[in-house]
Design an enzyme around this catalytic site. Structure first.
Site, PDB file in Angstrom:
ATOM      1  N   GLY A   9       0.832  -1.215   0.000  1.00  0.00           N
ATOM      2  CA  GLY A   9       0.000   0.000   0.000  1.00  0.00           C
ATOM      3  C   GLY A   9       0.857   1.251   0.000  1.00  0.00           C
ATOM      4  O   GLY A   9       1.596   1.504  -0.945  1.00  0.00           O
ATOM      5  N   GLY A  59     -12.745  -0.563   2.219  1.00  0.00           N
ATOM      6  CA  GLY A  59     -11.994  -0.446   0.960  1.00  0.00           C
ATOM      7  C   GLY A  59     -10.648  -1.164   1.004  1.00  0.00           C
ATOM      8  O   GLY A  59      -9.761  -0.877   0.202  1.00  0.00           O
ATOM      9  N   ASP A  82      -3.384 -12.518  -3.412  1.00  0.00           N
ATOM     10  CA  ASP A  82      -2.886 -11.134  -3.434  1.00  0.00           C
ATOM     11  C   ASP A  82      -1.487 -11.073  -2.804  1.00  0.00           C
ATOM     12  O   ASP A  82      -0.564 -10.474  -3.376  1.00  0.00           O
ATOM     13  CB  ASP A  82      -3.871 -10.238  -2.664  1.00  0.00           C
ATOM     14  CG  ASP A  82      -3.427  -8.802  -2.579  1.00  0.00           C
ATOM     15  OD1 ASP A  82      -3.555  -8.082  -3.576  1.00  0.00           O
ATOM     16  OD2 ASP A  82      -2.931  -8.392  -1.504  1.00  0.00           O
ATOM     17  N   LYS A 113       2.269 -10.043  -4.536  1.00  0.00           N
ATOM     18  CA  LYS A 113       3.190  -9.073  -3.934  1.00  0.00           C
ATOM     19  C   LYS A 113       4.531  -9.746  -3.611  1.00  0.00           C
ATOM     20  O   LYS A 113       5.595  -9.140  -3.782  1.00  0.00           O
ATOM     21  CB  LYS A 113       2.561  -8.469  -2.677  1.00  0.00           C
ATOM     22  CG  LYS A 113       1.340  -7.605  -2.998  1.00  0.00           C
ATOM     23  CD  LYS A 113       0.530  -7.295  -1.758  1.00  0.00           C
ATOM     24  CE  LYS A 113      -0.659  -6.391  -2.071  1.00  0.00           C
ATOM     25  NZ  LYS A 113      -1.614  -6.300  -0.948  1.00  0.00           N
ATOM     26  N   GLY A 131      -6.098   0.611   1.565  1.00  0.00           N
ATOM     27  CA  GLY A 131      -6.944   1.772   1.852  1.00  0.00           C
ATOM     28  C   GLY A 131      -6.661   2.891   0.871  1.00  0.00           C
ATOM     29  O   GLY A 131      -5.569   2.990   0.304  1.00  0.00           O
TER      30      GLY A 131
HETATM   31  N1  HSE Z   1      -6.648  -6.193  -0.808  1.00  0.00           N
HETATM   32  C1  HSE Z   1      -5.342  -5.672  -0.604  1.00  0.00           C
HETATM   33  C2  HSE Z   1      -4.977  -5.829   0.857  1.00  0.00           C
HETATM   34  C3  HSE Z   1      -5.328  -4.224  -1.014  1.00  0.00           C
HETATM   35  O1  HSE Z   1      -5.875  -6.104   1.658  1.00  0.00           O
HETATM   36  O2  HSE Z   1      -3.823  -5.710   1.205  1.00  0.00           O
HETATM   37  C4  HSE Z   1      -3.947  -3.631  -1.072  1.00  0.00           C
HETATM   38  O3  HSE Z   1      -3.152  -4.247  -2.032  1.00  0.00           O
END
Ligand code: HSE
Length: 401
Positions: free
Chosen positions: A129, A182, A196, A200, A297
């Site tokens: 993020g 969000g 996810d 990363k 976020g």
């Molecule tokens: N869905 C992802 C998370 C959003 O919760 O980290 C940020 O990449």
């Protein structure tokens, strides 16, 4: 004055507009000139929105406008984002993105394409993020030989695990709150099944190795099997349960995986709670350096996108080089990694468990009965799986860090 466009006016895209509106003076100070949001591309209209007059529905309006220097792709997903990014780079526009799925799948070739067109491709917001981890790895500590990276890389799952642990909250209701805030992906399976975090991890592993680590080569487990009993045992062991992405160089081999771990209290990752992410990078000269901040976020993620815009404007006319080559990396099978495991079996399987794992140390937890729980000695993943198959009656297991 630099003019930019945002593709996708969702959580992150609208966040970019918000950061520019709120911190315009600071952004200009950092970039050395004003940054103007000239277009927003979206399928929808936004009547009443402050920026409704700059919403367009045709990508060519943006691509054909020579004033637009930087395109922020915050749509997510592979297509049409991939096509739009390629066209933008070919049109001589720099691209920055929060789209981890696309960077994990095609990052190295997009960096190559950017280089060919003497523009830049930046993707700080795709990992952690708002945390400035990628720029730091590519710049401040690029001269280090990185030995390992371990991180909490998904805000949604860390939020869920924290609420389950501290408030004994129920999985589904916490996931709903994460969606409302969000944090979660459109399809929350991407969060809770570890996909996810896997993307990363692939991006971090690629920058760490300077090669292309494919996300398909990374062994991945999510958090859906973690139960309230697991938290009781973790408390009794003085550990926290965290979904970790890890990459490691060991004896000339490169390992990468994503899975829940019981993390010891002496490891700072054990105290990272809520939507926060943390990434521990170990350099051969530097030792450990820890990056910590909001991993998901609107504002935090958008801040990282704006940081990329500023970097691009400051390097106008130059390609910002990445230690990310389009050369396939050799990722070692997870089977050969060695570690300790926490295991729960039915009480009836206690003797069989002790026969399979002679060095097992029993663990008890308040309020949990009818089962036998233990921690194994250090063992390879392959040997562990084999013993587990022979054992049967297994209620669950979690790796130890
Ligand atoms: N869905 C992802 C998370 C959003 O919760 O980290 C940020 O990449």
């Amino acid at each position: 004055m630099a003019k930019i466009a945002v593709l996708g006016y969702g959580t992150v895209g609208s966040g970019v507009a918000y950061v520019l509106d709120t911190n315009g003076a600071q952004v200009a100070d950092s970039a050395g000139e004003d940054i103007e949001l000239k277009y927003i591309l979206d399928l929808r209209d936004f009547p009443g929105d402050k920026h409704e007059s700059i919403v367009v529905h045709d990508i060519d309006v943006i691509l054909n406008d020579p004033e637009v220097e930087v395109i922020c792709e915050t749509m997510g997903g592979i297509e049409p984002a991939f096509t739009f990014e390629k066209k933008a780079l070919e049109a001589g526009k720099s691209v920055c993105t929060s789209n981890k799925e696309l960077v994990a799948a095609h990052g190295p070739e997009l960096v190559e394409l950017a280089k060919k067109n003497n523009v830049s491709y930046l993707f700080e917001a795709s990992v952690g993020g708002g945390i400035p981890v990628l720029r730091s790895m590519n710049d401040s500590i690029r001269h280090e030989r990185l030995d390992s990276i371990r991180g909490i890389l998904n805000g949604t799952t860390n939020y869920i695990l924290t609420k389950m642990d501290k408030e004994k909250a129920d999985f589904d209701s916490v996931l709903k709150v994460a969606q409302e805030k969000g944090y979660a992906e459109r399809n929350p399976e991407a969060d809770i099944e570890g996909h996810d975090a896997c993307r990363k991890t692939a991006i971090l592993a690629s920058i760490m190795s300077g090669q292309f680590v494919k996300h398909e080569d990374i062994y991945t487990e999510g958090i859906t099997k973690i139960s309230s009993e697991d938290f009781e045992y973790a408390r009794s062991l003085g550990r926290a349960i965290k979904l970790l992405g890890s990459c490691e160089r060991k004896n000339g081999k490169f390992f990468a995986m994503v899975a829940p771990f019981m993390v010891g209290a002496d490891n700072p990752l054990s105290t990272v709670n809520g939507v926060f992410n943390a990434i521990d990078v170990h350099g051969n000269m530097l030792g450990d350096v820890m990056y910590y901040g909001k991993g998901a976020g609107k504002e935090a993620t958008a801040s990282a996108v704006v940081a990329d815009v500023i970097d691009i404007v400051k390097h106008r006319g130059k390609h910002i080089d990445w230690n990310l080559r389009n050369v396939p990396a050799q990722v070692e099978s997870n089977e050969n990694a060695e570690r300790q495991f926490f295991v729960r079996v039915d009480a009836s399987a206690k003797d069989a468990a002790l026969a399979q794992f002679p060095g097992a140390q029993e663990v008890t937890a308040s309020g949990v009965s009818g089962e036998f729980a233990f921690v194994t000695e250090v063992i390879s993943e392959k040997a562990f799986e084999e013993k587990l198959t022979l054992l049967g009656n297994v209620k669950g297991y979690i790796r130890l860090l």
